[in-house]
Structures are given as C-alpha cells and as structure tokens.
Write a protein that holds these residues in place. Structure first.
Motif, PDB file in Angstrom:
ATOM      1  N   GLY A 182      14.195  12.648  72.076  1.00 16.55           N
ATOM      2  CA  GLY A 182      13.122  10.874  71.793  1.00 16.55           C
ATOM      3  C   GLY A 182      12.721  11.391  70.676  1.00 16.55           C
ATOM      4  O   GLY A 182      12.645  10.817  69.473  1.00 16.55           O
ATOM      5  N   HIS A 183      11.268  11.193  70.526  1.00 16.88           N
ATOM      6  CA  HIS A 183      10.085  10.498  69.719  1.00 16.88           C
ATOM      7  C   HIS A 183       9.598  11.826  69.486  1.00 16.88           C
ATOM      8  O   HIS A 183       9.104  12.130  67.421  1.00 16.88           O
ATOM      9  N   CYS A 184      10.213  13.083  69.542  1.00 18.59           N
ATOM     10  CA  CYS A 184       9.803  14.462  69.443  1.00 18.59           C
ATOM     11  C   CYS A 184      10.628  14.938  68.144  1.00 18.59           C
ATOM     12  O   CYS A 184      11.724  14.662  67.981  1.00 18.59           O
ATOM     13  N   THR A 185       9.874  15.407  66.850  1.00 18.34           N
ATOM     14  CA  THR A 185      10.762  15.880  65.753  1.00 18.34           C
ATOM     15  C   THR A 185      10.790  17.350  65.292  1.00 18.34           C
ATOM     16  O   THR A 185      10.393  17.964  66.701  1.00 18.34           O
ATOM     17  N   LEU A 186      12.352  17.797  65.023  1.00 20.36           N
ATOM     18  CA  LEU A 186      12.180  19.026  65.406  1.00 20.36           C
ATOM     19  C   LEU A 186      12.702  19.772  63.935  1.00 20.36           C
ATOM     20  O   LEU A 186      13.567  18.924  63.173  1.00 20.36           O
ATOM     21  N   ARG A 187      12.254  21.135  63.470  1.00 15.25           N
ATOM     22  CA  ARG A 187      12.488  21.834  62.335  1.00 15.25           C
ATOM     23  C   ARG A 187      13.093  22.251  62.454  1.00 15.25           C
ATOM     24  O   ARG A 187      12.491  23.350  63.433  1.00 15.25           O
ATOM     25  N   LEU A 188      14.209  23.431  62.100  1.00 17.12           N
ATOM     26  CA  LEU A 188      15.183  23.854  62.609  1.00 17.12           C
ATOM     27  C   LEU A 188      14.931  24.808  60.914  1.00 17.12           C
ATOM     28  O   LEU A 188      15.244  25.117  60.062  1.00 17.12           O
ATOM     29  N   VAL A 189      14.445  26.422  61.395  1.00 17.30           N
ATOM     30  CA  VAL A 189      14.327  27.329  60.078  1.00 17.30           C
ATOM     31  C   VAL A 189      14.986  28.655  61.026  1.00 17.30           C
ATOM     32  O   VAL A 189      14.587  29.431  61.546  1.00 17.30           O
ATOM     33  N   HIS A 190      15.854  28.719  59.284  1.00 20.19           N
ATOM     34  CA  HIS A 190      16.565  30.242  59.387  1.00 20.19           C
ATOM     35  C   HIS A 190      15.797  31.366  58.871  1.00 20.19           C
ATOM     36  O   HIS A 190      15.685  31.416  57.545  1.00 20.19           O
ATOM     37  N   ALA A 191      15.367  31.795  59.437  1.00 23.33           N
ATOM     38  CA  ALA A 191      14.010  33.127  59.131  1.00 23.33           C
ATOM     39  C   ALA A 191      13.836  33.767  60.088  1.00 23.33           C
ATOM     40  O   ALA A 191      14.048  33.666  61.507  1.00 23.33           O
ATOM     41  N   ALA A 192      13.863  35.745  59.909  1.00 22.94           N
ATOM     42  CA  ALA A 192      13.294  36.191  60.603  1.00 22.94           C
ATOM     43  C   ALA A 192      12.030  35.830  61.167  1.00 22.94           C
ATOM     44  O   ALA A 192      10.994  34.840  60.177  1.00 22.94           O
ATOM     45  N   ALA A 193      11.511  35.781  62.566  1.00 23.45           N
ATOM     46  CA  ALA A 193       9.897  35.581  63.264  1.00 23.45           C
ATOM     47  C   ALA A 193       8.879  35.859  62.318  1.00 23.45           C
ATOM     48  O   ALA A 193       7.955  34.925  62.290  1.00 23.45           O
ATOM     49  N   ASP A 194       9.154  36.770  61.643  1.00 22.73           N
ATOM     50  CA  ASP A 194       7.733  37.581  60.963  1.00 22.73           C
ATOM     51  C   ASP A 194       7.229  36.408  59.611  1.00 22.73           C
ATOM     52  O   ASP A 194       6.565  36.808  59.138  1.00 22.73           O
ATOM     53  N   ALA A 195       8.718  36.334  58.897  1.00 24.52           N
ATOM     54  CA  ALA A 195       8.486  35.934  57.987  1.00 24.52           C
ATOM     55  C   ALA A 195       8.797  33.909  57.730  1.00 24.52           C
ATOM     56  O   ALA A 195       8.394  33.600  56.702  1.00 24.52           O
TER      57      ALA A 195
END
Length: 284
Positions: free
Chosen positions: A95-108
């Motif tokens: 919908g109107h929500c934006t999304l950023r996909l982050v290819h990384a380890a969680a702590d990084a």
C-alpha cells in the motif's frame, strides 16, 4: 515504494538455498502474537518497523495485514535469496508503506545516512535471534530505535526440538544419515546459546521484559514436513549430498506410517519476549 538494497555482508545466510521452501512451508506468526505486536504500534502515527532476520518477510506481512497504517519497514537479512522472497511477498501488500531491504547481519545494520530512515518504534526478531551476536544486536537496537520503542524476540522451537513420537522418529532418521549432533549447515554443529534470551535482555538496555506465551497446535501433512526440512539448517538437501533423495524417500515412508495412525500434530508454544528500555522487573 521499495528502497535499494544495501551492499552484501561478508557472511551469507545458512538458509539461502532453501528460501523458496521457507516461504512455502514455514509456519507464520500466530494471530494472538500478531495482535500483541500490533498493540505496541497501534496508537502511534506513522509507525516504523525494523525486522531483523526477516527471512521471507513473515513478520512485516503479518503486521501489514493488521492494518496499523505502517509507514515504513526496514527488513534485514544476511541472505539475498531470502530478501528476494520477502520482496516478492511484501510488494503486493505494501500500500502506502515504504520498504527497504537490507542485506546485512543484524548487528551490522545501520539506517540510511542523512536521517532518511525514521527511528523504528518496534524492533522484531522472529526465530532467528539464536543465530545472531545477541548483545551486539541489542546494543544496535538501543542506538537506533525510538526513545519509547519496544523490542520483540519471538520463537517456538522447531520440529527438531519438538517432542512427539513422529518427531523423535524423524530426528533419529536424520541422525542416522548425518550423525548425532544437530547440524547447522555444512560442516558445522549447532551450539546452544550459553545464556537465555532473558539473560541477554537483562544485561542490555532492554531490561523491562514481559513474557507472552501462545499455545499453537499444528497438523502437518507428510509432504509439508518434507518441504519444511528442506528449509532448515539441520536437514537441508546439501547436507546429505547424493544421499538426499534416499533420505527423503525414507522420511516420507516414516511420516506416512505415523500419519496412518493419526494426524502429525505439533503442540507448540510461540513465545514473545516484549522488552522496553528501563529497569522494570520481568513479568511471567
């Protein structure tokens, strides 16, 4: 809108080769747990979610379906195939929500530079915290989360840990092929965390913890158990090499035999540790 991925981390996920099976066969987040997470966001204008170890995006998808008016989602995973699955699953329902996909380890994880990413109001970690550098993850969440944010650590074990006649027989079959130790990808044995999640949280800024337990009964079809196993670190196809087809055939016969005597039922408990900053005592 989906923002560009960040650069790849040095270490890839254990589950990349099983991303499609993960999407198809892994159980989702139980509705009562979704309602609990939603309650942490419902009164906020334009809430922001940071989901660590997002996998195929099960947590963001569940919260989008709860119609909270999510404004933005940061979905983080070390596996690009998992993020590809998450993109495909989330794009049609954003919908109107934006999304950023982050290819990384969680702590990084780091937000976009220049203040383009708003501080998250809820940081979630579902069935993945045990793979992470947990103190570093909690410290990262403290750096970036909103002042009154919450952290939710969630999980319900696996068919390896579940204690039933059919899961014990299945585990013994896996061990006959791969050895007694539980595998965690090729060439590695799984090591239990040295301390509990509650201890991790108590030693962090997120020391005000409430525990919520939601019983869940699941009935599995034999074919779905086989698909589930392909998505795991302890029974992925690459662990068996050329013996994988033989293993699956034997596992299917075992599961069919157990299913003929009654349903393959898993009595699980989905646990959510909902934590906030402060020195409040944990509630049980």
């Amino acid at each position: 809108m989906i923002r560009p991925d960040t650069s790849a981390p040095e270490q890839e996920a254990l589950f990349g080769s099983g991303a499609a099976d993960y999407e198809r066969f892994r159980p989702g987040v139980p509705p009562p747990a979704v309602q609990l997470l939603a309650s942490a966001l419902r009164s906020r204008p334009d809430p922001v979610l940071l989901d660590l170890g997002t996998g195929t995006g099960q947590v963001p998808r569940a919260l989008l379906a709860a119609e909270l008016g999510l404004a933005h989602i940061e979905a983080v995973d070390v596996s690009r195939p998992m993020l590809d699955q998450a993109r495909d699953a989330l794009t049609p329902v954003l919908g109107h929500c934006t999304l950023r996909l982050v290819h990384a380890a969680a702590d990084a994880y780091t937000p976009l530079a220049g203040g383009e990413t708003r501080a998250p109001h809820l940081v979630t970690c579902c069935r993945s915290f045990h793979w992470m550098d947990r103190p570093a993850v909690l410290a990262m969440a403290d750096r970036y989360a909103a002042p009154d944010a919450a952290v939710a650590i969630m999980g319900d074990g696996s068919l390896w840990t579940h204690d039933a006649d059919w899961t014990r027989a299945l585990r013994e079959l896996i061990q006959r092929y791969l050895g007694v130790e539980r595998r965690a990808g090729t060439g590695t044995a799984y090591c239990e965390p040295r301390r509990s999640y509650e201890e991790d949280l108590a030693a962090s800024a997120w020391s005000d913890v409430t525990e919520h337990r939601f019983p869940v009964d699941r009935v599995w079809a034999p074919k779905d158990v086989i698909g589930y196993l392909r998505s795991t670190s302890f029974a992925a196809p690459e662990l068996f090499g050329e013996r994988h087809a033989a293993f699956e055939a034997e596992a299917r016969r075992l599961l069919d035999a157990h299913a003929s005597g009654g349903p393959l039922t898993e009595h699980a408990v989905f646990t959510v540790l909902l934590a906030r900053r402060g020195g409040g005592r944990s509630e049980r």
